[in-house]
Design a protein around this motif. Structure first.
Motif, short mmCIF file in Angstrom:
data_model
loop_
_atom_site.label_atom_id
_atom_site.label_comp_id
_atom_site.label_asym_id
_atom_site.label_seq_id
_atom_site.Cartn_x
_atom_site.Cartn_y
_atom_site.Cartn_z
N PHE A 111 -7.52 -19.80 21.83
CA PHE A 111 -6.85 -20.39 20.69
C PHE A 111 -5.37 -20.03 20.63
N HIS A 112 -4.63 -20.83 19.86
CA HIS A 112 -3.19 -20.71 19.62
C HIS A 112 -2.35 -21.20 20.80
N GLY A 113 -2.96 -21.88 21.74
CA GLY A 113 -2.19 -22.37 22.87
C GLY A 113 -2.71 -23.68 23.41
N LYS A 114 -2.03 -24.22 24.40
CA LYS A 114 -2.35 -25.54 24.94
C LYS A 114 -3.62 -25.55 25.77
N GLN A 115 -4.11 -24.37 26.15
CA GLN A 115 -5.31 -24.31 26.97
C GLN A 115 -6.57 -24.02 26.14
N GLU A 116 -6.47 -24.21 24.85
CA GLU A 116 -7.61 -24.02 23.96
C GLU A 116 -8.74 -24.98 24.32
N TYR A 117 -9.96 -24.49 24.20
CA TYR A 117 -11.12 -25.36 24.48
C TYR A 117 -12.31 -24.91 23.66
N VAL A 118 -13.30 -25.81 23.58
CA VAL A 118 -14.55 -25.49 22.88
C VAL A 118 -15.67 -26.28 23.52
N SER A 119 -16.87 -25.68 23.56
CA SER A 119 -18.05 -26.35 24.07
C SER A 119 -18.80 -27.02 22.93
N ILE A 120 -19.15 -28.29 23.11
CA ILE A 120 -19.93 -29.00 22.10
C ILE A 120 -21.27 -28.29 21.88
N GLN A 121 -21.87 -27.83 22.96
CA GLN A 121 -23.17 -27.16 22.83
C GLN A 121 -23.05 -25.85 22.05
N ASP A 122 -21.93 -25.13 22.19
CA ASP A 122 -21.72 -23.92 21.39
C ASP A 122 -21.65 -24.27 19.91
N MET A 123 -20.93 -25.33 19.58
CA MET A 123 -20.83 -25.74 18.18
C MET A 123 -22.21 -26.13 17.63
N GLN A 124 -22.99 -26.84 18.44
CA GLN A 124 -24.32 -27.24 17.99
C GLN A 124 -25.21 -26.02 17.76
N LYS A 125 -25.12 -25.03 18.63
CA LYS A 125 -25.91 -23.82 18.45
C LYS A 125 -25.48 -23.05 17.20
N SER A 126 -24.22 -23.14 16.86
CA SER A 126 -23.75 -22.50 15.63
C SER A 126 -24.34 -23.20 14.41
N VAL A 127 -24.36 -24.53 14.44
CA VAL A 127 -24.99 -25.28 13.35
C VAL A 127 -26.45 -24.89 13.22
N GLU A 128 -27.15 -24.84 14.33
CA GLU A 128 -28.57 -24.48 14.32
C GLU A 128 -28.76 -23.08 13.76
N THR A 129 -27.88 -22.17 14.14
CA THR A 129 -27.96 -20.80 13.62
C THR A 129 -27.82 -20.77 12.10
N LEU A 130 -26.89 -21.54 11.57
CA LEU A 130 -26.69 -21.57 10.11
C LEU A 130 -27.90 -22.16 9.40
N ILE A 131 -28.50 -23.17 9.99
CA ILE A 131 -29.69 -23.78 9.38
C ILE A 131 -30.80 -22.74 9.26
N HIS A 132 -31.00 -21.98 10.33
CA HIS A 132 -32.01 -20.93 10.28
C HIS A 132 -31.59 -19.80 9.34
N LEU A 133 -30.29 -19.50 9.30
CA LEU A 133 -29.81 -18.39 8.49
C LEU A 133 -30.09 -18.60 7.01
N VAL A 134 -29.83 -19.80 6.50
CA VAL A 134 -30.06 -20.03 5.07
C VAL A 134 -31.55 -19.93 4.75
N GLN A 135 -32.39 -20.28 5.73
CA GLN A 135 -33.83 -20.16 5.51
C GLN A 135 -34.27 -18.69 5.55
N VAL A 136 -33.66 -17.90 6.40
CA VAL A 136 -34.00 -16.47 6.45
C VAL A 136 -33.66 -15.79 5.13
N TRP A 137 -32.48 -16.11 4.58
CA TRP A 137 -32.12 -15.54 3.28
C TRP A 137 -33.16 -15.92 2.21
N GLU A 138 -33.63 -17.16 2.26
CA GLU A 138 -34.62 -17.59 1.28
C GLU A 138 -35.95 -16.88 1.49
N GLU A 139 -36.35 -16.74 2.73
CA GLU A 139 -37.63 -16.08 3.05
C GLU A 139 -37.64 -14.62 2.63
#
Length: 416
Positions: free
Chosen positions: A385-413
């Motif tokens: 980050f902060h430069g022209k060679q910044e990058y991100v993996s779509i699959q990493d972002m998707q795994k983060s979304v999946e993690t949050l979905i499970h996380l809110v359920q863990v808090w509820e459980e």
């Protein structure tokens, strides 16, 4: 989570990065740049279109929204937060994102400036991304994954939960902030309005990283005073403050004490801005260390170099000022071990390897933790980050979304 769910995080991200939200450290307005509100308006509109009725962009550039509880239990209110601005270190104007599908593991040449080459040899994490879909900028700007990846992840979480009302979770608060990159991200957060018990920023890097420790940070300003005289009549009278400042900077160690010579848990001081005339020159520093007590030691050492500099220029003097910027969140987060335990469980359910991480930087969560809401950080996949060679993996972002979905359920459980 729903195995047939079609993630929206990538398409959202590709839209958000085209909106210029660069913040300005020299501005005195709130937010520092009005253009940050453009993204804020988009996000608030999208949330309302999902049925999040209270989504709102306030006058100071913050987006607040609530996903109501779907549980009969008393579940702590959890906030997810990301910042909308991008760094002032590199242009964020006219970002042209490029998706490199099924990345082949080779060097990535950015087409608008072929001198910009993202090489796996220089980016070790990129070596692990072969076969994934990588997003970069085109070579003339940063990408903005820091932190629009986090913004897009939270928005996809909201989309999932609003389209899957059967998922049990407590009240969720969403917060998008301006001006994080210039250290003002939570200056005007309304904590009463936020109403969160615990929170997580989405502003981390590698898949699986969980950050519960950051630098503690101070800022320092060293002002040098000289004596300005007409240069034609200056002999034995002129004292050039800029030369005093230059001598001061030259006294700084060349092999230690700086970002470019330190790693792991080593602290540093770093000049970030300099301006002046013969009469007065000002050098601004950031000071960083994981151990808060060591900040004062770094300041004392820095001031010694200032004294040495003025000692070489008769008639010069200096002033040294410092101020607190943020503190190591670990001091607060460690009091609530369940925060990290629940993230670990959520990552395991998502097939992600949990990696506790210490960040050589800070997040909005650093300050929010000391404002009363413990606020560690979860990965987004944003890299370089902060430069022209910044990058991100779509699959990493998707795994983060999946993690949050499970996380809110863990808090509820785990609630009663």
């Amino acid at each position: 989570m729903d195995a047939d769910y079609s993630f929206t995080v990538a398409e959202r991200f590709l839209q958000y990065v085209t909106i210029d939200t660069q913040s300005d450290p020299h501005s005195t307005t709130v937010p520092s740049t009005e253009k940050q509100k453009e993204l804020g308006r988009v996000l608030a509109d999208e949330l309302r279109s999902m049925g999040v009725a209270d989504a709102e962009l306030d006058d100071q550039g913050y987006v607040y929204a609530t996903l109501p509880s779907t549980s009969d239990k008393k579940v702590p209110v959890i906030c997810f937060c990301s910042h909308m601005d991008t760094s002032s270190d590199c242009s964020g104007t006219h970002v042209k994102p490029i998706v490199h599908q099924n990345y082949d593991g080779k060097d990535i040449v950015l087409p608008d400036d072929p001198k910009q080459v993202i090489r796996p040899a220089d980016h070790p994490y990129l070596k692990t991304k072969k076969g994934e879909d990588i997003i970069t900028a085109s070579g003339t700007t940063l990408l903005g994954a820091d932190d629009k990846a986090g913004v897009a992840i939270i928005m996809d979480l909201a989309h999932y939960l609003t389209t899957h009302p059967e998922v049990k979770h407590g009240t969720i608060r969403i917060l998008f902030t301006p001006d994080e990159e210039i250290g003002r991200g939570v200056d005007h957060v309304n904590l009463e309005r936020l109403g969160a018990d615990f929170g997580y920023t989405l502003d981390g890097g590698e898949r699986g990283s969980y950050t519960d420790e950051t630098f503690s940070a101070n800022g320092a300003t060293v002002t040098f005073y000289g004596n300005s005289i007409h240069p034609g009549y200056a002999k034995n009278k002129l004292v050039n403050a800029m030369k005093v400042a230059a001598t001061f900077l030259d006294l700084l160690p060349k092999d230690s004490f700086s970002p470019e010579t330190t790693e792991d848990r080593e602290g540093f001081v770093h000049p970030v801005h300099m301006e002046g005339t013969a009469e007065k020159a000002v050098v601004s520093f950031i000071i960083r260390d994981f151990e808060t007590a060591r900040l004062k030691l770094h300041e004392a050492r820095l001031e010694q170099f200032a004294k040495q500099a003025v000692g070489r220029y008769t008639g010069s003097r200096y002033e040294f000022e410092s101020k607190e910027q943020y503190r190591n969140m670990k001091e607060i987060v460690d009091r609530h071990p369940e925060i990290g335990e629940y993230v670990k469980t959520a990552m395991e359910r998502s097939g992600v390897v949990f990696k506790k991480h210490s960040a050589r930087g800070g997040t909005d969560g650093s300050r929010l933790s000391f404002m009363g809401v413990p606020f560690p950080d979860i990965f987004t996949g944003e890299m370089a980050f902060h430069g022209k060679q910044e990058y991100v993996s779509i699959q990493d972002m998707q795994k983060s979304v999946e993690t949050l979905i499970h996380l809110v359920q863990v808090w509820e459980e785990k609630s009663s």
